[in-house]
Design an enzyme around this catalytic site. Structure first.
Site, PDB file in Angstrom:
ATOM      1  N   HIS A 147       0.643  -1.138   0.084  1.00  0.00           N
ATOM      2  CA  HIS A 147       0.044   0.015  -0.067  1.00  0.00           C
ATOM      3  C   HIS A 147       0.868   1.134   0.111  1.00  0.00           C
ATOM      4  CE1 HIS A 147      -3.963   2.210   0.639  1.00  0.00           C
ATOM      5  NE2 HIS A 147      -2.943   3.028   1.272  1.00  0.00           N
ATOM      6  N   CYS A 148       1.046   1.989  -0.952  1.00  0.00           N
ATOM      7  CA  CYS A 148       1.835   2.859  -1.363  1.00  0.00           C
ATOM      8  C   CYS A 148       1.155   4.114  -2.463  1.00  0.00           C
ATOM      9  CB  CYS A 148       3.276   2.851  -1.478  1.00  0.00           C
ATOM     10  SG  CYS A 148       3.660   1.470  -2.489  1.00  0.00           S
ATOM     11  N   TYR A 161      -7.988  17.332  -1.797  1.00  0.00           N
ATOM     12  CA  TYR A 161      -6.661  17.808  -0.977  1.00  0.00           C
ATOM     13  C   TYR A 161      -5.410  18.026  -2.199  1.00  0.00           C
ATOM     14  CZ  TYR A 161      -4.987  12.934  -1.195  1.00  0.00           C
ATOM     15  OH  TYR A 161      -4.957  11.628  -1.642  1.00  0.00           O
ATOM     16  N   THR A 191      -7.058   9.446  -4.028  1.00  0.00           N
ATOM     17  CA  THR A 191      -8.088  10.218  -4.739  1.00  0.00           C
ATOM     18  C   THR A 191      -7.837  11.710  -5.234  1.00  0.00           C
ATOM     19  OG1 THR A 191      -8.233  11.309  -2.379  1.00  0.00           O
ATOM     20  CG2 THR A 191      -9.918   9.385  -3.212  1.00  0.00           C
ATOM     21  N   ARG A 206     -10.316   0.628  -6.898  1.00  0.00           N
ATOM     22  CA  ARG A 206     -10.590   1.067  -5.465  1.00  0.00           C
ATOM     23  C   ARG A 206     -11.768   1.821  -5.340  1.00  0.00           C
ATOM     24  NH1 ARG A 206      -6.931   5.340  -1.995  1.00  0.00           N
ATOM     25  NH2 ARG A 206      -7.164   4.171   0.049  1.00  0.00           N
ATOM     26  N   TYR A 244     -12.030   1.558   0.724  1.00  0.00           N
ATOM     27  CA  TYR A 244     -11.652   2.303   1.916  1.00  0.00           C
ATOM     28  C   TYR A 244     -12.729   2.859   2.570  1.00  0.00           C
ATOM     29  CZ  TYR A 244      -8.750   5.673   4.272  1.00  0.00           C
ATOM     30  OH  TYR A 244      -8.018   6.158   5.119  1.00  0.00           O
ATOM     31  N   HIS A 289      -6.544  -0.483   5.745  1.00  0.00           N
ATOM     32  CA  HIS A 289      -6.217  -0.156   7.051  1.00  0.00           C
ATOM     33  C   HIS A 289      -7.288  -0.736   8.146  1.00  0.00           C
ATOM     34  CE1 HIS A 289      -4.274   2.305   4.242  1.00  0.00           C
ATOM     35  NE2 HIS A 289      -5.085   3.326   4.223  1.00  0.00           N
ATOM     36  N   ARG A 317     -14.515  12.468   3.633  1.00  0.00           N
ATOM     37  CA  ARG A 317     -13.668  13.649   3.615  1.00  0.00           C
ATOM     38  C   ARG A 317     -12.809  13.673   2.116  1.00  0.00           C
ATOM     39  NH1 ARG A 317      -8.637  11.992   4.748  1.00  0.00           N
ATOM     40  NH2 ARG A 317      -8.717  10.130   6.027  1.00  0.00           N
ATOM     41  N   ASP A 328       2.257   2.834   3.239  1.00  0.00           N
ATOM     42  CA  ASP A 328       1.338   4.068   2.866  1.00  0.00           C
ATOM     43  C   ASP A 328       2.174   5.342   2.588  1.00  0.00           C
ATOM     44  OD1 ASP A 328      -1.292   5.623   2.596  1.00  0.00           O
ATOM     45  OD2 ASP A 328      -1.056   6.279   4.696  1.00  0.00           O
TER      46      ASP A 328
HETATM   47  O1  LIG Z   1      -3.283   6.741   1.824  1.00  0.00           O
HETATM   48  C1  LIG Z   1      -4.242   6.184   2.241  1.00  0.00           C
HETATM   49  O2  LIG Z   1      -4.940   5.171   2.110  1.00  0.00           O
HETATM   50  C2  LIG Z   1      -5.320   7.251   2.966  1.00  0.00           C
HETATM   51  C3  LIG Z   1      -5.827   8.422   2.828  1.00  0.00           C
HETATM   52  C4  LIG Z   1      -5.774   8.895   1.234  1.00  0.00           C
HETATM   53  C5  LIG Z   1      -6.362   8.348   0.204  1.00  0.00           C
HETATM   54  O3  LIG Z   1      -6.533   7.040   0.509  1.00  0.00           O
HETATM   55  C6  LIG Z   1      -6.708   8.925  -0.982  1.00  0.00           C
HETATM   56  O4  LIG Z   1      -6.532   9.964  -1.075  1.00  0.00           O
HETATM   57  O5  LIG Z   1      -7.277   8.074  -1.848  1.00  0.00           O
HETATM   58  C7  LIG Z   1      -6.359   9.304   3.538  1.00  0.00           C
HETATM   59  O6  LIG Z   1      -6.842   8.733   4.607  1.00  0.00           O
HETATM   60  O7  LIG Z   1      -6.272  10.402   3.435  1.00  0.00           O
END
Ligand SMILES: O=C(O)/C=C(\CC(=O)C(=O)O)C(=O)O
Length: 313
Positions: free
Chosen positions: A43-44, A61, A89, A136, A169, A193, A142, A269
């Site tokens: 997971h990265c 973000y 995302t 995914r 997720y 997670h 958020r 991560d």
């Molecule tokens: O790195 C992760 O898994 C978690 C993230 C970011 C994410 O998943 C994303 O932006 O898709 C988080 O909780 O902000």
């Protein structure tokens, strides 16, 4: 937009990082724990660089850049052999940065993409050729606007014939509402997670109990026992040589590893998006592993056998 360079990318691509953004930890220590031969960081992410691979207009973000080269340098430094790169995302359903990273990896990375319901079989075939093996679905409020369930079902129907899986997720509080939808997905599922448990609650309590039940009832569900740095409330943090980091998360992760040793994965991560209070030293993140997978056999399954079966079979 003002031209604010990330601390690590050199160029900014014209993007301004989200206020308070913490850049990834430069110069991680060498782990004390020696990873087994063939270990996979499952997971990265890669971010940009924004100049080449612009961040998505719908993002919630704007991160610092975190390139494929920087990820592969970390892989080598920590002692991993391979990576699973997960679309974040901030790139929306534009998988170009992911595909570029997969192509540069020389077969040493697989990917998890984000696609929309109108994705074509041709586009999916190209993603498969690049090394993508899953999609995914993100339910964290958020991070994304909710995608309707019928769109997701349409995507599942398109990716299932390729032998891909679905990475989900979500936060623990949302599992009751999503339980039936998830249980009906016919492909393998990988939960990010551990479904984000609230670690101030009892690992033997009803909330985490529901997640364990979900795994027991659905033998095609796997989970990443990742992100103690995100889940921990009391720390201590993986900084300054701390070898007992994130003690409050350990009982949750250990429970899952011990009950489902053949369905767990682990990853750094990196570059740890959206952390707000600290940025961990990835060398110390690796030192967390033997505290949740306590025998060489559990470590080999979690780090080598399981990800190889899911991503390189
Ligand atoms: O790195 C992760 O898994 C978690 C993230 C970011 C994410 O998943 C994303 O932006 O898709 C988080 O909780 O902000």
């Amino acid at each position: 937009m003002p031209d604010t360079a990330s601390a690590h990318g050199g160029t900014s691509g014209g993007f301004t990082k989200t206020e308070g953004w913490l850049d990834w930890y430069d110069g991680p220590t060498s782990p004390t724990f020696r990873l087994p031969e063939g270990a996979v960081d499952a997971h990265c992410h890669v971010f940009g660089p924004g100049e080449r691979f612009p961040y998505a207009p719908e993002r919630k973000y704007t991160p610092c850049d975190a390139s494929a080269e920087q990820l592969f340098a970390l892989r080598d430094h920590l002692g991993f052999t391979r990576n699973v790169i997960v679309q974040a995302t901030c790139h929306g359903a534009d998988n170009r940065a992911l595909v570029d990273a997969l192509q540069r990896s020389e077969g040493r990375a697989r990917g998890v993409a984000t696609v929309r319901r109108d994705v074509t079989d041709h586009e999916l075939a190209d993603l498969h050729a690049a090394g993508v093996r899953g999609v995914r679905f993100n339910f964290v409020k958020r991070l994304v606007d909710r995608v309707p369930i019928d769109s997701l079902e349409e995507i599942v129907a398109k990716i299932a014939p390729l032998g891909w899986h679905v990475v989900i997720y979500f936060e623990a509080a949302d599992l009751p509402e999503l339980y039936d939808f998830f249980s009906g997905i016919p492909t393998d599922i990988v939960v990010d997670h551990m479904g984000r448990p609230d670690v101030t609650k009892d690992p033997d309590g009803p909330e985490f109990g529901l997640f364990l039940r979900f795994m027991r009832e659905n033998p095609r569900v796997w989970t990443k026992v990742t992100c103690p740095e995100r889940l921990s409330v009391t720390g201590p943090r993986a900084l300054d040589g701390e070898q007992q980091a994130y003690v409050d998360v350990v009982p949750f992760a250990r429970r899952v590893v011990e009950e489902f040793p053949d369905r767990v994965l682990w990853g750094t991560d990196w570059p740890h998006p959206n952390l707000t209070d600290h940025m961990p030293d990835d060398g110390l993140m690796v030192d967390y592993i033997p505290r949740i997978a306590t025998t060489p056999e559990l470590q080999r399954k979690m780090l080598v056998d399981n990800p190889s079966r899911l991503y390189w079979a």
